[in-house]
Enzyme design. Structure first.
Site, PDB file in Angstrom:
ATOM      1  CE1 TYR A 142      -3.709   2.459   0.532  1.00 40.19           C
ATOM      2  CE2 TYR A 142      -2.567   3.183   2.512  1.00 40.19           C
ATOM      3  CZ  TYR A 142      -3.571   3.356   1.578  1.00 40.19           C
ATOM      4  OH  TYR A 142      -4.433   4.420   1.689  1.00 40.19           O
ATOM      5  CG  ASP A 237       5.487   3.655   1.210  1.00 39.77           C
ATOM      6  OD1 ASP A 237       5.735   4.173   2.322  1.00 39.77           O
ATOM      7  OD2 ASP A 237       4.353   3.622   0.705  1.00 39.77           O
ATOM      8  CE  LYS A 265       0.534   4.321   8.701  1.00 37.99           C
ATOM      9  NZ  LYS A 265       0.593   3.816   7.336  1.00 37.99           N
TER      10      LYS A 265
HETATM   11  C1  LIG Z   1       0.008   4.331   6.002  1.00 43.14           C
HETATM   12  C2  LIG Z   1       0.786   4.146   4.768  1.00 43.14           C
HETATM   13  C3  LIG Z   1       0.718   5.045   3.690  1.00 43.14           C
HETATM   14  C4  LIG Z   1      -0.285   6.163   3.643  1.00 43.14           C
HETATM   15  O1  LIG Z   1      -0.087   7.090   4.656  1.00 43.14           O
HETATM   16  P1  LIG Z   1      -1.313   8.043   5.068  1.00 43.14           P
HETATM   17  O2  LIG Z   1      -0.699   8.998   6.034  1.00 43.14           O
HETATM   18  O3  LIG Z   1      -2.363   7.154   5.644  1.00 43.14           O
HETATM   19  O4  LIG Z   1      -1.775   8.721   3.831  1.00 43.14           O
HETATM   20  C5  LIG Z   1       1.564   4.863   2.620  1.00 43.14           C
HETATM   21  N1  LIG Z   1       2.435   3.850   2.591  1.00 43.14           N
HETATM   22  C6  LIG Z   1       2.533   2.959   3.590  1.00 43.14           C
HETATM   23  C7  LIG Z   1       3.545   1.870   3.514  1.00 43.14           C
HETATM   24  C8  LIG Z   1       1.696   3.066   4.699  1.00 43.14           C
HETATM   25  O5  LIG Z   1       1.764   2.167   5.682  1.00 43.14           O
END
Ligand SMILES: *Cc1c(COP(=O)(O)O)cnc(C)c1O
Length: 427
Positions: A142, A237, A265
């Site tokens: 994601y 990511d 995060k």
């Molecule tokens: C949570 C997450 C996102 C998106 O971050 P948001 O602040 O919710 O938009 C993107 N990449 C990874 C790997 C994530 O865990």
């Protein structure tokens, strides 16, 4: 009706599905979402006054425990100085310097407000800098909900069994290729066919949005070598894995240098901060220096940056990650032992302060194997734990998170509750 039920009914009248992010709605596990009133350390409380040991930690940010006094104080002091100026502050420099120091592959960084925004901007930059359109991502990873990433994306979408989102033009999606995670042979084949069209490969080096699934060293090495060979950019990511699996993220654990990194995060400590950064020769393509546009009214917000900086300070105390890793391992080992005692096919895995639990006899190594985990058993386990005051992610396909506030007493209490929950399942 319980207060949670009343609130959920009311929420659904003014908000689609009653929630502001889909996985919160408990659709995957069934039942009523808990409305949280307050939190402290490893716990939070719902609208009925019930306490839960929290294993999502706001999906990662609450790594030092909820409402840590140093973080709260930093936020209060920053708020008293003014909430937002739309002009630069020294705090943003300090945070940028700190990120560049902790993550050596990042020479320059831009702060934004969400992981979605950071990943979307990093991909635009990668396309702008290479002059290529094609992006490779992997099934089950994601990267936020930007149009080009909602191509068989994981997390909430997986839970709904919905391969793509409605509203994304096919013309956008066709510039994203979705390959198998942990399959270096397939990646190699694709690069041989069209490597010189690839702008970027984006990957969660420790995937946390299809439950926990670490990349193999061979897969990461293939990615790095192929990107270098064909002039494509490697984007890690680390929104979830950054400052979570280790201080320097997955790239420090596995010794692979990406060209760009996406963060979020933990760096906001619970307030909206995310970032993307990497090699200075790439970052110079970004406005105002270069032609790749990106901007944000609340980017580098002083209150959010203060929360993030206070959090980064705490996690750099000696022994922080050793302790976090030890406690997470203790949890996984304890759960596994209790499941075995009840004769349940179950196993667990952990990297730093992030964990996965699988209702399956062996730890899954790819997306297809992950999908064979027993979702019904997970759902029963989830509710048995919730009833007794342990809040796990409300989906079989999400990772879990431990914080520094999860001390021995908290872990032991969790394991003794799990013992009862597993015993119920075996009946
Ligand atoms: C949570 C997450 C996102 C998106 O971050 P948001 O602040 O919710 O938009 C993107 N990449 C990874 C790997 C994530 O865990």
């Amino acid at each position: 009706m319980s207060n949670n039920e009343t609130l959920f009914a009311r929420a659904q009248r003014s908000t689609p599905g009653g929630v502001n992010s889909p996985v919160r709605a408990f659709r995957s596990v069934g039942g009523t979402p808990r409305f949280i009133t307050h939190a402290d350390g490893a716990s939070f409380w719902d609208a009925d006054g019930k306490r839960y040991i929290d294993y999502i930690g706001s999906w990662g940010p609450a790594i030092v425990g909820h409402a840590h006094p140093d973080v709260v104080k930093a936020v209060q002091e920053a708020a008293a100085r003014g909430l937002s100026f739309g002009a630069p502050t020294e705090g943003e420099i300090l945070m940028a310097e700190e990120i560049c120091r902790i993550v050596p592959s990042i020479e320059q960084v831009r702060l934004v407000s969400s992981g979605t925004e950071a990943a979307m901007s990093a991909l635009r930059l990668a396309r702008g800098a290479t002059g290529r359109d094609l992006v490779i991502k992997f099934e089950g990873c994601y990267h936020g909900h930007a149009d080009s990433m909602l191509v068989k994306a994981g997390s909430g979408l997986l839970t709904f069994g919905n391969p793509t989102s409605s509203g994304v033009p096919e013309d956008f999606a066709k510039h994203t290729m979705v390959l198998d995670y942990n399959n270096p042979t397939q990646l190699d084949e694709v690069f041989k066919k069209m490597g010189n069209q690839v702008a970027a490969v984006i990957v969660e080096p420790v995937a946390g949005n299809m439950n926990l699934l670490p990349a193999t060293p061979e897969f990461l090495k293939a990615m790095r070598d192929l990107c270098s060979q064909y002039g494509a950019l490697l984007l890690f990511d680390e929104v979830m894995s950054g400052f979570r699996v280790a201080l320097g993220g997955a790239q420090s654990l596995y010794g692979i240098q990406p060209d760009m990194t996406v963060l979020g995060k933990v760096i906001g400590g619970g307030l909206p901060v995310a970032a993307f950064g990497g090699r200075a020769d790439l970052m110079k393509h970004l406005a105002p220096l270069g032609p790749v546009y990106q901007a944000g009214t609340l980017s580098g917000n002083p209150v959010a940056v203060a929360a993030g900086m206070a959090t980064l300070k705490i996690i750099q105390k000696p022994g922080f990650y050793e302790n976090l890793t030890k406690q997470t391992r203790k949890l996984i080992d304890g759960l596994s032992a209790q499941a075995a005692a009840s004769g349940i096919a179950f196993c667990g895995n952990a990297v730093g302060g992030m964990f996965g639990i699988y209702f399956k006899d062996k730890i899954p190594t790819n997306y297809t194997e992950m999908m064979t985990c027993n979702k019904d058993l997970f759902n029963q386990f989830f509710h048995a734990m919730l009833d007794e005051g342990v809040y796990l992610a409300p989906s079989a396909f999400e990772a879990g998170f431990v914080s520094a506030a999860h001390d021995d007493a908290v872990i032991e209490q969790t394991i003794s509750i799990a013992k009862k929950a597993f015993a119920k399942l075996s009946k």
